[in-house]
Design a protein around this motif. Structure first.
Motif: not given
Length: 105
Positions: A24, A84, A87, A91
């Motif tokens: 990340r 961003y 995601r 995820e």
């Protein structure tokens, strides 16, 4: 409070969590770098070639190149932010939920 501290420690020591944090952070730095490079390039053009941004888009237009470039930077930043957030909400949040569930914390 002590139980929360133990849960945090358990999560912090988990290898999957450490991998998630590293991924990340890398993704975040990549997107941040793209935005910073874009904005700094714009500032460099303003500093060293301001006449380029003052050139009309076409011979009949009163719009100069500065306007579409500025709009592009704003839209580009919004797209990078959306990527961003998407995601992270997809995820990364799912992986974090799996880690917490697996560790029973």
């Amino acid at each position: 409070k002590i139980m929360l501290q133990k849960a945090y420690e358990k999560i912090l020591l988990d290898l999957d969590f450490q991998k998630l944090v590293k991924e990340r952070a890398g993704f975040s730095w990549l997107l941040s770098s793209l935005i910073l490079i874009s904005y700094y390039s714009f500032i460099l053009v303003i500093a060293f070639a301001p006449h380029w941004l003052g050139v009309p888009v076409s011979s009949e237009s009163v719009i100069t190149w500065g306007i579409p470039v500025g709009i592009f930077l704003i839209i580009f930043s919004m797209i990078m932010t959306a990527i961003y957030v998407s995601r992270c909400n997809g995820e990364y949040d799912n992986r974090m939920a799996e880690i917490v569930s697996r560790l029973n914390v």
